[in-house]
Design an enzyme around this catalytic site. Structure first.
Site, PDB file in Angstrom:
ATOM      1  N   LYS A 110      -5.488 -35.705  20.294  1.00 37.80           N
ATOM      2  CA  LYS A 110      -6.596 -35.427  19.381  1.00 37.80           C
ATOM      3  C   LYS A 110      -7.491 -34.304  19.927  1.00 37.80           C
ATOM      4  CE  LYS A 110      -5.653 -38.720  16.371  1.00 37.80           C
ATOM      5  NZ  LYS A 110      -4.401 -39.287  16.876  1.00 37.80           N
TER       6      LYS A 110
HETATM    7  C1  LIG Z   1      -4.664 -40.648  10.392  1.00 36.43           C
HETATM    8  C2  LIG Z   1      -4.705 -41.579  11.566  1.00 36.43           C
HETATM    9  N1  LIG Z   1      -5.189 -42.820  11.398  1.00 36.43           N
HETATM   10  C3  LIG Z   1      -5.255 -43.691  12.428  1.00 36.43           C
HETATM   11  C4  LIG Z   1      -4.833 -43.360  13.694  1.00 36.43           C
HETATM   12  C5  LIG Z   1      -4.878 -44.412  14.759  1.00 36.43           C
HETATM   13  O1  LIG Z   1      -5.538 -44.029  15.905  1.00 36.43           O
HETATM   14  P1  LIG Z   1      -5.132 -44.690  17.332  1.00 36.43           P
HETATM   15  O2  LIG Z   1      -3.814 -44.127  17.713  1.00 36.43           O
HETATM   16  O3  LIG Z   1      -6.245 -44.296  18.244  1.00 36.43           O
HETATM   17  O4  LIG Z   1      -5.087 -46.163  17.120  1.00 36.43           O
HETATM   18  C6  LIG Z   1      -4.331 -42.090  13.922  1.00 36.43           C
HETATM   19  C7  LIG Z   1      -3.916 -41.705  15.267  1.00 36.43           C
HETATM   20  O5  LIG Z   1      -2.869 -41.320  15.595  1.00 36.43           O
HETATM   21  C8  LIG Z   1      -4.225 -41.174  12.834  1.00 36.43           C
HETATM   22  O6  LIG Z   1      -3.714 -39.954  13.009  1.00 36.43           O
END
Ligand SMILES: Cc1ncc(COP(=O)(O)O)c(C=O)c1O
Length: 372
Positions: free
Chosen positions: A186
């Site tokens: 990110k």
């Molecule tokens: C659009 C979207 N939603 C939710 C997430 C979930 O985040 P995390 O991987 O920190 O749980 C991500 C991350 O990859 C994402 O790109």
């Protein structure tokens, strides 16, 4: 024998001694969790995105799940979301027993089409999870109008969009609660981690309780006033987050430069469609660089070239409704969301990260041109 060429990775974090020092400081302090650093990270983050309150959590998924809890989503509900997203945008309410309803996307922005959202509303709909895919702001005002008209909760999945702007203001500042994610690919990272922004003090207090095993503001460590979770971000991750946040302007500028260079290098390659450009209402924060190719066959040809040239890639993003567990559980099939399915068959993520240098990008462009 052919000399091994250097790999161009798909992504990578942007960290240096500043993050190392910040972590060392927390380790020396002895306050590794629920210390002062998480509070400070929340304050700085809220100020940065222009939201009054922010609650740090252990991942973007955890943040989305908690917003589904605070919205009161439960069994029997239908929740509308985008099929062209990461699985967590739908999983977050399935955890609470709700059924996913996928509204097809706009072919240009790859975000949910508000007309498709409106058409998907039924008497059982209770919420919309809107996604800012690839850091491009969704049609928030149109979605908010639909949510208001039908009395639905609106949750913004901005996990990929820290630094983006919608109608002149930072994503996260507009009113609906939003979630950001800090996985190492990110814009900023904490290792694992996430943040929920909200305009409601009451919701913020509830989020901080829910992430901390349902403990209340009063009462002790062993008193649980509601069913909670362990979704805490620790102070080590928070320290990394603060150091990253300090660099955010520089990070966003460098990512803009990388994206601009791709624009120049790829513009004249036949068959490569570039990510949709910004306009007055939508300013993207570059998360990944995803191009659209003529069809799946050409995408596989490009991938074969990339593998030979040791260039990173990923088939971003498969349509969520066609994931194996979704097909099995809900009987979803091809043809439900044709625009999303078409995009899923021919979009490709190229190497993209803050420190990606021009020579790496030139190799990507050469491999693309040669394959096509
Ligand atoms: C659009 C979207 N939603 C939710 C997430 C979930 O985040 P995390 O991987 O920190 O749980 C991500 C991350 O990859 C994402 O790109």
């Amino acid at each position: 024998m052919r000399q091994e060429v250097e790999a161009v990775p798909l992504s990578g974090p942007y960290v240096d001694e500043r993050e190392e020092d910040a972590v060392a400081e927390v380790l020396r302090s002895g306050r590794l969790s629920l210390g002062p650093t998480i509070d400070r990270f929340e304050e700085l983050f809220a100020a940065r995105v222009g939201a009054p309150y922010a609650a740090a959590v252990s991942s973007g998924t955890a943040g989305l799940h908690l917003l589904c809890v605070t919205a009161g989503i439960g069994a029997g509900d239908e929740v509308i979301t985008s099929p062209y997203s990461f699985a967590a945008s739908a999983n977050c309410f399935i955890y609470e027993g709700a059924t996913p309803v996928f509204a097809d996307i706009d072919a240009r922005t790859l975000n949910m089409d508000p007309a498709a959202v409106e058409a998907a509303v039924t008497p059982r709909t209770t919420a919309i999870v809107a996604v800012d895919i690839y850091g491009y702001p969704c049609e928030l005002d149109a979605l908010r109008a639909i949510a208001d008209r039908h009395g639905l909760a609106l949750i913004q999945d901005s996990c990929e969009a820290l630094g983006a702007r919608y109608r002149g203001e930072p994503v996260g500042s507009h009113g609906p609660p939003a979630v950001f994610a800090f996985y190492p690919n990110k814009q900023i990272t904490t290792g694992e981690g996430g943040m929920v922004t909200t305009h409601s003090e009451e919701e913020w207090r509830l989020l901080r309780s829910l992430r901390n095993q349902g403990r209340g503001d009063e009462g002790g460590w062993l008193e649980h006033v509601r069913l909670g979770f362990n979704y805490r971000l620790d102070d080590i991750g928070s320290a990394i987050g603060i150091a990253q946040l300090e660099k955010l302007d520089g990070i966003l500028a460098l990512r803009n430069e990388v994206a601009e260079r791709y624009g120049e290098l790829l513009r004249d390659i036949d068959g490569v469609e570039l990510p949709c450009p910004d306009d007055e209402d939508h300013v993207r924060s570059w998360f990944v660089y995803v191009v659209t190719l003529p069809d799946n066959e050409s995408r596989e040809r490009v991938i074969a070239h990339f593998e030979r040239e040791r260039i990173g890639y990923n088939r971003y993003l498969p349509s969520i409704h066609l994931q194996p567990y979704m097909r099995e559980r809900y009987g979803f099939r091809e043809g439900m969301c044709p625009v999303s399915e078409d995009a899923s068959s021919r979009t490709l993520a190229l190497p993209f990260f803050t420190a990606l240098a021009r020579d790496g990008q030139e190799r990507v462009a050469e491999a693309l041109a040669a394959a096509l």
